[in-house]
Each structure stands twice: as structure tokens, then as C-alpha cells.
Design a protein around this motif. Sequence first.
Motif, PDB file in Angstrom:
ATOM      1  N   LYS A   8     -10.251  -0.622 -15.083  1.00 41.70           N
ATOM      2  CA  LYS A   8     -10.763   0.400 -16.006  1.00 41.70           C
ATOM      3  C   LYS A   8     -12.155   0.824 -15.146  1.00 41.70           C
ATOM      4  N   TYR A   9     -12.320   2.075 -15.562  1.00 47.65           N
ATOM      5  CA  TYR A   9     -13.556   2.738 -15.096  1.00 47.65           C
ATOM      6  C   TYR A   9     -13.712   3.157 -13.774  1.00 47.65           C
ATOM      7  N   LEU A  10     -12.434   3.464 -13.204  1.00 48.58           N
ATOM      8  CA  LEU A  10     -12.569   3.940 -11.823  1.00 48.58           C
ATOM      9  C   LEU A  10     -13.111   5.502 -11.764  1.00 48.58           C
ATOM     10  N   ARG A  11     -13.834   5.621 -10.817  1.00 48.22           N
ATOM     11  CA  ARG A  11     -14.540   6.834 -10.978  1.00 48.22           C
ATOM     12  C   ARG A  11     -13.693   7.949  -9.992  1.00 48.22           C
ATOM     13  N   ILE A  12     -12.369   7.935 -10.376  1.00 49.12           N
ATOM     14  CA  ILE A  12     -11.721   9.225  -9.808  1.00 49.12           C
ATOM     15  C   ILE A  12     -10.993   9.756 -11.032  1.00 49.12           C
ATOM     16  N   SER A  13     -10.808  11.075 -10.950  1.00 46.68           N
ATOM     17  CA  SER A  13     -10.222  11.850 -11.957  1.00 46.68           C
ATOM     18  C   SER A  13      -8.776  11.346 -12.184  1.00 46.68           C
ATOM     19  N   PRO A  14      -8.208  11.020 -13.629  1.00 45.58           N
ATOM     20  CA  PRO A  14      -6.726  10.716 -13.838  1.00 45.58           C
ATOM     21  C   PRO A  14      -5.879  11.679 -13.222  1.00 45.58           C
ATOM     22  N   ARG A  15      -6.214  12.903 -13.218  1.00 44.38           N
ATOM     23  CA  ARG A  15      -5.025  13.749 -12.511  1.00 44.38           C
ATOM     24  C   ARG A  15      -4.770  13.493 -11.319  1.00 44.38           C
ATOM     25  N   VAL A  17      -4.970  10.414  -9.786  1.00 46.68           N
ATOM     26  CA  VAL A  17      -4.553   8.892  -9.731  1.00 46.68           C
ATOM     27  C   VAL A  17      -2.971   9.173 -10.224  1.00 46.68           C
ATOM     28  N   SER A  18      -2.887   9.944 -11.063  1.00 48.52           N
ATOM     29  CA  SER A  18      -1.453   9.919 -11.629  1.00 48.52           C
ATOM     30  C   SER A  18      -0.469  10.311 -10.551  1.00 48.52           C
ATOM     31  N   ILE A  19      -0.955  11.296  -9.798  1.00 47.18           N
ATOM     32  CA  ILE A  19       0.150  11.446  -8.460  1.00 47.18           C
ATOM     33  C   ILE A  19       0.509  10.221  -7.724  1.00 47.18           C
ATOM     34  N   LEU A  20      -0.494   9.268  -7.541  1.00 48.26           N
ATOM     35  CA  LEU A  20      -0.024   8.173  -7.022  1.00 48.26           C
ATOM     36  C   LEU A  20       0.913   7.129  -7.886  1.00 48.26           C
ATOM     37  N   CYS A  21       0.598   7.367  -9.186  1.00 45.00           N
ATOM     38  CA  CYS A  21       1.665   6.345 -10.175  1.00 45.00           C
ATOM     39  C   CYS A  21       3.059   6.942 -10.056  1.00 45.00           C
ATOM     40  N   ASP A  22       3.165   8.269  -9.976  1.00 46.58           N
ATOM     41  CA  ASP A  22       4.617   8.808  -9.903  1.00 46.58           C
ATOM     42  C   ASP A  22       5.191   8.321  -8.595  1.00 46.58           C
ATOM     43  N   ILE A  23       4.480   8.306  -7.820  1.00 48.35           N
ATOM     44  CA  ILE A  23       4.959   7.847  -6.449  1.00 48.35           C
ATOM     45  C   ILE A  23       5.666   6.450  -6.544  1.00 48.35           C
ATOM     46  N   ILE A  24       4.952   5.378  -6.931  1.00 46.72           N
ATOM     47  CA  ILE A  24       5.281   4.215  -6.928  1.00 46.72           C
ATOM     48  C   ILE A  24       6.053   3.739  -8.097  1.00 46.72           C
ATOM     49  N   ARG A  25       6.229   4.198  -9.371  1.00 43.40           N
ATOM     50  CA  ARG A  25       6.674   4.061 -10.234  1.00 43.40           C
ATOM     51  C   ARG A  25       8.372   3.663 -10.047  1.00 43.40           C
ATOM     52  N   GLY A  26       9.015   2.639 -10.388  1.00 42.65           N
ATOM     53  CA  GLY A  26      10.278   2.672 -10.010  1.00 42.65           C
ATOM     54  C   GLY A  26      10.760   1.997  -8.707  1.00 42.65           C
ATOM     55  N   LYS A  27       9.808   1.973  -7.971  1.00 39.84           N
ATOM     56  CA  LYS A  27       9.950   1.355  -6.713  1.00 39.84           C
ATOM     57  C   LYS A  27       9.829  -0.063  -6.791  1.00 39.84           C
ATOM     58  N   GLN A  38       0.217   3.980   3.392  1.00 43.47           N
ATOM     59  CA  GLN A  38       0.278   5.274   4.135  1.00 43.47           C
ATOM     60  C   GLN A  38      -0.048   6.626   3.375  1.00 43.47           C
ATOM     61  N   THR A  39      -0.520   6.626   2.259  1.00 40.50           N
ATOM     62  CA  THR A  39      -0.767   7.627   1.637  1.00 40.50           C
ATOM     63  C   THR A  39      -2.367   8.022   1.792  1.00 40.50           C
ATOM     64  N   PRO A  40      -2.659   9.226   2.251  1.00 41.03           N
ATOM     65  CA  PRO A  40      -4.079   9.542   2.544  1.00 41.03           C
ATOM     66  C   PRO A  40      -4.846   9.891   1.228  1.00 41.03           C
ATOM     67  N   LYS A  41      -4.825   9.137   0.258  1.00 46.16           N
ATOM     68  CA  LYS A  41      -5.395   9.706  -0.933  1.00 46.16           C
ATOM     69  C   LYS A  41      -6.678   8.666  -1.291  1.00 46.16           C
ATOM     70  N   ALA A  42      -7.683   9.062  -1.817  1.00 46.11           N
ATOM     71  CA  ALA A  42      -8.865   8.280  -2.043  1.00 46.11           C
ATOM     72  C   ALA A  42      -8.459   7.217  -3.203  1.00 46.11           C
ATOM     73  N   ALA A  43      -7.491   7.389  -4.088  1.00 49.72           N
ATOM     74  CA  ALA A  43      -7.218   6.368  -5.075  1.00 49.72           C
ATOM     75  C   ALA A  43      -6.153   5.588  -4.547  1.00 49.72           C
ATOM     76  N   SER A  44      -5.674   5.474  -3.290  1.00 51.18           N
ATOM     77  CA  SER A  44      -4.585   4.651  -2.748  1.00 51.18           C
ATOM     78  C   SER A  44      -5.158   3.232  -2.652  1.00 51.18           C
ATOM     79  N   GLU A  45      -6.436   3.038  -2.122  1.00 53.42           N
ATOM     80  CA  GLU A  45      -7.149   1.652  -2.014  1.00 53.42           C
ATOM     81  C   GLU A  45      -7.205   0.880  -3.081  1.00 53.42           C
ATOM     82  N   PRO A  46      -7.827   1.628  -4.180  1.00 57.84           N
ATOM     83  CA  PRO A  46      -8.065   0.739  -5.441  1.00 57.84           C
ATOM     84  C   PRO A  46      -6.526   0.557  -6.387  1.00 57.84           C
ATOM     85  N   MET A  47      -5.675   1.128  -6.019  1.00 55.50           N
ATOM     86  CA  MET A  47      -4.087   1.230  -6.789  1.00 55.50           C
ATOM     87  C   MET A  47      -3.645   0.090  -5.750  1.00 55.50           C
TER      88      MET A  47
END
Length: 111
Positions: A8-15, A17-27, A38-47
Amino acid sequence: MEAKAHLKYLRISPRKVSILCDIIRGKDAKTACVYLMQTPKAASEPMLKLLKSAIANAENNNGMDVDKLVVTTAVANPGPILKRGRATARGRYSRILKRTTHITIGVSEKA
């Protein structure tokens, strides 16, 4: 049975973060970890940290086999918005919205 982990309260926009959620869902869990490493996004480390927590919850609390785990849910919901501002020319004021995110990741065993 599904094991979950919340962030909760991650200081990154949900828009963003949802890109990474779509990538990993179902895997499967190991593949999702590799994608997040391997993904160069700021939200990849907390995810990645959150996914490892969900895997540990499944193993320790529910007795699931780690090799059979699949990411069933990965959701990024908007949290509270911090309202900040800055002065601009001619004494005007412009508003800056600092968005936060609540993330939920759930893993379960393959059937």
C-alpha cells in the motif's frame, strides 16, 4: 487456495504499475520474477519484492509447492492522492498531483 501479498501507498502512479501487472498476470512465478528483474521500470523493484513475498506466503502459510505456482491476480488500484502546488508566473498557482498505488498480487498452484 490462493496466497496473497499487499503493498500500500507506493509512490508511483497506478497507470505505470498496471503495465507491469499486465505483464506478469497468468505467468508462472519463476517466469514472472525473471520478467520483473529484466524490466527497466521504476515499479519493477517493489513489485519483485511483493511477488517474492506472495511466493513465501504460499510456501510457508499454505504449504504449496513453489515450482507449481502461477500468478493469478496482479492488480494496481489507486491510493490517496497527495496534493502539492507550485507558484508560476504572475503570482499564479498550479497544482501537482502526486499519486499513490495499492498493489495486490495473488499466487496459486496449477491444476
